[in-house]
Design a protein around this motif. Structure first.
Motif, PDB file in Angstrom:
ATOM      1  N   ASP A  27       0.831  -1.211   0.000  1.00 15.45           N
ATOM      2  CA  ASP A  27       0.000   0.000   0.000  1.00 15.45           C
ATOM      3  C   ASP A  27       0.863   1.258   0.000  1.00 15.45           C
ATOM      4  O   ASP A  27       0.578   2.214  -0.730  1.00 15.45           O
ATOM      5  N   LYS A  28       1.908   1.260   0.802  1.00 11.75           N
ATOM      6  CA  LYS A  28       2.782   2.430   0.885  1.00 11.75           C
ATOM      7  C   LYS A  28       3.527   2.667  -0.437  1.00 11.75           C
ATOM      8  O   LYS A  28       3.681   3.804  -0.877  1.00 11.75           O
ATOM      9  N   LEU A  29       3.983   1.589  -1.061  1.00 11.14           N
ATOM     10  CA  LEU A  29       4.696   1.720  -2.336  1.00 11.14           C
ATOM     11  C   LEU A  29       3.769   2.237  -3.436  1.00 11.14           C
ATOM     12  O   LEU A  29       4.156   3.104  -4.226  1.00 11.14           O
ATOM     13  N   TRP A  30       2.542   1.736  -3.487  1.00 14.33           N
ATOM     14  CA  TRP A  30       1.620   2.206  -4.527  1.00 14.33           C
ATOM     15  C   TRP A  30       1.135   3.616  -4.242  1.00 14.33           C
ATOM     16  O   TRP A  30       0.814   4.377  -5.155  1.00 14.33           O
ATOM     17  N   GLN A  31       1.088   4.001  -2.975  1.00 14.72           N
ATOM     18  CA  GLN A  31       0.759   5.385  -2.645  1.00 14.72           C
ATOM     19  C   GLN A  31       1.879   6.303  -3.174  1.00 14.72           C
ATOM     20  O   GLN A  31       1.608   7.370  -3.717  1.00 14.72           O
ATOM     21  N   LEU A  32       3.109   5.863  -3.036  1.00 12.33           N
ATOM     22  CA  LEU A  32       4.246   6.598  -3.584  1.00 12.33           C
ATOM     23  C   LEU A  32       4.129   6.691  -5.106  1.00 12.33           C
ATOM     24  O   LEU A  32       4.323   7.753  -5.695  1.00 12.33           O
ATOM     25  N   TYR A  33       3.768   5.608  -5.744  1.00 14.73           N
ATOM     26  CA  TYR A  33       3.612   5.556  -7.202  1.00 14.73           C
ATOM     27  C   TYR A  33       2.565   6.572  -7.679  1.00 14.73           C
ATOM     28  O   TYR A  33       2.744   7.220  -8.704  1.00 14.73           O
ATOM     29  N   HIS A  34       1.486   6.720  -6.951  1.00 16.71           N
ATOM     30  CA  HIS A  34       0.384   7.581  -7.369  1.00 16.71           C
ATOM     31  C   HIS A  34       0.581   9.047  -6.965  1.00 16.71           C
ATOM     32  O   HIS A  34      -0.390   9.817  -6.992  1.00 16.71           O
ATOM     33  N   SER A  35       1.781   9.429  -6.633  1.00 17.76           N
ATOM     34  CA  SER A  35       2.060  10.837  -6.327  1.00 17.76           C
ATOM     35  C   SER A  35       1.719  11.695  -7.541  1.00 17.76           C
ATOM     36  O   SER A  35       1.940  11.290  -8.687  1.00 17.76           O
ATOM     37  N   LEU A  36       1.230  12.898  -7.278  1.00 19.28           N
ATOM     38  CA  LEU A  36       0.785  13.773  -8.361  1.00 19.28           C
ATOM     39  C   LEU A  36       1.880  14.674  -8.915  1.00 19.28           C
ATOM     40  O   LEU A  36       1.775  15.158 -10.038  1.00 19.28           O
ATOM     41  N   ASN A  37       2.929  14.911  -8.124  1.00 18.68           N
ATOM     42  CA  ASN A  37       4.009  15.787  -8.579  1.00 18.68           C
ATOM     43  C   ASN A  37       5.307  15.423  -7.847  1.00 18.68           C
ATOM     44  O   ASN A  37       5.312  14.587  -6.948  1.00 18.68           O
ATOM     45  N   ARG A  38       6.393  16.083  -8.235  1.00 16.57           N
ATOM     46  CA  ARG A  38       7.710  15.802  -7.646  1.00 16.57           C
ATOM     47  C   ARG A  38       7.723  16.039  -6.136  1.00 16.57           C
ATOM     48  O   ARG A  38       8.308  15.264  -5.394  1.00 16.57           O
ATOM     49  N   ARG A  39       7.102  17.110  -5.737  1.00 21.26           N
ATOM     50  CA  ARG A  39       7.101  17.464  -4.316  1.00 21.26           C
ATOM     51  C   ARG A  39       6.383  16.399  -3.488  1.00 21.26           C
ATOM     52  O   ARG A  39       6.891  15.964  -2.444  1.00 21.26           O
ATOM     53  N   GLN A  40       5.220  15.989  -3.946  1.00 20.75           N
ATOM     54  CA  GLN A  40       4.465  14.970  -3.220  1.00 20.75           C
ATOM     55  C   GLN A  40       5.225  13.643  -3.225  1.00 20.75           C
ATOM     56  O   GLN A  40       5.247  12.933  -2.216  1.00 20.75           O
ATOM     57  N   PHE A  41       5.869  13.328  -4.343  1.00 21.36           N
ATOM     58  CA  PHE A  41       6.673  12.106  -4.422  1.00 21.36           C
ATOM     59  C   PHE A  41       7.785  12.143  -3.383  1.00 21.36           C
ATOM     60  O   PHE A  41       8.008  11.166  -2.665  1.00 21.36           O
ATOM     61  N   ALA A  42       8.497  13.261  -3.316  1.00 18.44           N
ATOM     62  CA  ALA A  42       9.606  13.392  -2.361  1.00 18.44           C
ATOM     63  C   ALA A  42       9.111  13.273  -0.923  1.00 18.44           C
ATOM     64  O   ALA A  42       9.739  12.607  -0.091  1.00 18.44           O
ATOM     65  N   GLN A  43       7.976  13.890  -0.642  1.00 18.43           N
ATOM     66  CA  GLN A  43       7.425  13.823   0.716  1.00 18.43           C
ATOM     67  C   GLN A  43       7.003  12.397   1.061  1.00 18.43           C
ATOM     68  O   GLN A  43       7.316  11.901   2.160  1.00 18.43           O
ATOM     69  N   ARG A  44       6.330  11.735   0.151  1.00 18.80           N
ATOM     70  CA  ARG A  44       5.903  10.354   0.412  1.00 18.80           C
ATOM     71  C   ARG A  44       7.099   9.411   0.533  1.00 18.80           C
ATOM     72  O   ARG A  44       7.076   8.473   1.318  1.00 18.80           O
ATOM     73  N   LEU A  45       8.134   9.684  -0.243  1.00 20.46           N
ATOM     74  CA  LEU A  45       9.345   8.864  -0.147  1.00 20.46           C
ATOM     75  C   LEU A  45      10.003   9.063   1.222  1.00 20.46           C
ATOM     76  O   LEU A  45      10.446   8.088   1.842  1.00 20.46           O
ATOM     77  N   ARG A  46      10.063  10.308   1.706  1.00 16.53           N
ATOM     78  CA  ARG A  46      10.623  10.552   3.040  1.00 16.53           C
ATOM     79  C   ARG A  46       9.826   9.818   4.116  1.00 16.53           C
ATOM     80  O   ARG A  46      10.400   9.207   5.017  1.00 16.53           O
ATOM     81  N   ARG A  47       8.501   9.844   4.014  1.00 16.17           N
ATOM     82  CA  ARG A  47       7.646   9.138   4.997  1.00 16.17           C
ATOM     83  C   ARG A  47       7.866   7.628   4.922  1.00 16.17           C
ATOM     84  O   ARG A  47       7.920   6.958   5.951  1.00 16.17           O
ATOM     85  N   LEU A  48       8.038   7.112   3.718  1.00 16.55           N
ATOM     86  CA  LEU A  48       8.304   5.676   3.555  1.00 16.55           C
ATOM     87  C   LEU A  48       9.655   5.309   4.164  1.00 16.55           C
ATOM     88  O   LEU A  48       9.784   4.274   4.830  1.00 16.55           O
ATOM     89  N   MET A  49      10.649   6.175   3.993  1.00 16.33           N
ATOM     90  CA  MET A  49      11.966   5.918   4.573  1.00 16.33           C
ATOM     91  C   MET A  49      11.902   5.960   6.098  1.00 16.33           C
ATOM     92  O   MET A  49      12.518   5.134   6.772  1.00 16.33           O
ATOM     93  N   GLU A  50      11.140   6.911   6.648  1.00 16.54           N
ATOM     94  CA  GLU A  50      10.970   6.968   8.105  1.00 16.54           C
ATOM     95  C   GLU A  50      10.316   5.685   8.610  1.00 16.54           C
ATOM     96  O   GLU A  50      10.741   5.119   9.613  1.00 16.54           O
ATOM     97  N   TRP A  51       9.290   5.237   7.917  1.00 18.04           N
ATOM     98  CA  TRP A  51       8.591   4.009   8.308  1.00 18.04           C
ATOM     99  C   TRP A  51       9.527   2.800   8.213  1.00 18.04           C
ATOM    100  O   TRP A  51       9.533   1.940   9.084  1.00 18.04           O
ATOM    101  N   SER A  52      10.318   2.736   7.157  1.00 19.34           N
ATOM    102  CA  SER A  52      11.189   1.573   6.966  1.00 19.34           C
ATOM    103  C   SER A  52      12.329   1.521   7.982  1.00 19.34           C
ATOM    104  O   SER A  52      12.830   0.440   8.292  1.00 19.34           O
ATOM    105  N   ARG A  53      12.744   2.665   8.518  1.00 19.99           N
ATOM    106  CA  ARG A  53      13.814   2.689   9.523  1.00 19.99           C
ATOM    107  C   ARG A  53      13.327   2.279  10.908  1.00 19.99           C
ATOM    108  O   ARG A  53      14.130   1.893  11.748  1.00 19.99           O
ATOM    109  N   ARG A  54      12.026   2.375  11.128  1.00 18.86           N
ATOM    110  CA  ARG A  54      11.476   1.984  12.437  1.00 18.86           C
ATOM    111  C   ARG A  54      11.637   0.475  12.623  1.00 18.86           C
ATOM    112  O   ARG A  54      11.532  -0.309  11.677  1.00 18.86           O
TER     113      ARG A  54
END
Length: 182
Positions: A27-54
């Protein structure tokens, strides 16, 4: 541009045994895929990285390591935002390449001259462009019979083989798309 689908599949294979994590990660990866622009992609990628480090998310170590490589590939994924009409996955190309690979395998690849190889590949491409779609696809798109018709917007004949023969001959050259009467 990297294929996002293959990246997702590569990460998914590393956590298939833990189904609860598998679904959340997907779900998190496909949410990243469906980003609407570069900024949203970068933000979602940062959130995914935070989640993966936990450490409380039960993510297998190999999957975590693979996820942590995503930021280094981010620029290749972001190319899509500069080319909005481009595909972000390579599955359409993969289908054609798989077909071509099966044909080449049955031909035992290239035995002969470079010229005969080019002719064989050209014949394969021509047949692929004129092969009729399945009835299911034709029912969805009743005006469309083949890739040739989709590209050109017309067909010479209702029979796919006649259409192929006319289009590949010089009979219709220079007359728009009408046949000359002999």
């Amino acid at each position: 541009m990297l294929c996002f689908l293959h990246t997702v599949l590569g990460i998914q294979t590393l956590c298939r045994r833990t189904s609860s994590v598998f679904q959340v990660l997907t779900d998190k990866l496909w949410q990243l895929y469906h980003s609407l622009n570069r900024r949203q992609f970068a933000q979602r990628l940062r959130r995914l990285m935070e989640w993966s480090r936990r450490t409380d998310n039960e993510l297998p170590d190999k999957a975590r390591q693979k996820l942590l490589t995503l930021p280094s590939k981010a620029e290749s994924f972001k190319v899509h935002f500069d080319l909005p009409q481009a595909y972000r996955t390579s599955n359409q190309v993969d289908r054609l390449m798989n077909y071509q690979d099966r044909i080449l395998y049955t031909m035992q690849y290239f035995h002969g001259t470079l010229d005969s190889t080019k002719q064989g590949l050209r014949a394969m491409a021509l047949l692929w462009n004129f092969h009729p779609y399945t009835r299911k696809v034709q029912a969805i798109e009743p005006h469309s019979m083949s890739p040739f018709e989709d590209l050109n917007g017309f067909r010479y004949h209702d029979n796919w083989l006649h259409n192929f023969l006319i289009a590949s001959s010089l009979n219709a050259r220079g007359t728009g798309h009408k046949l000359r009467q002999n």
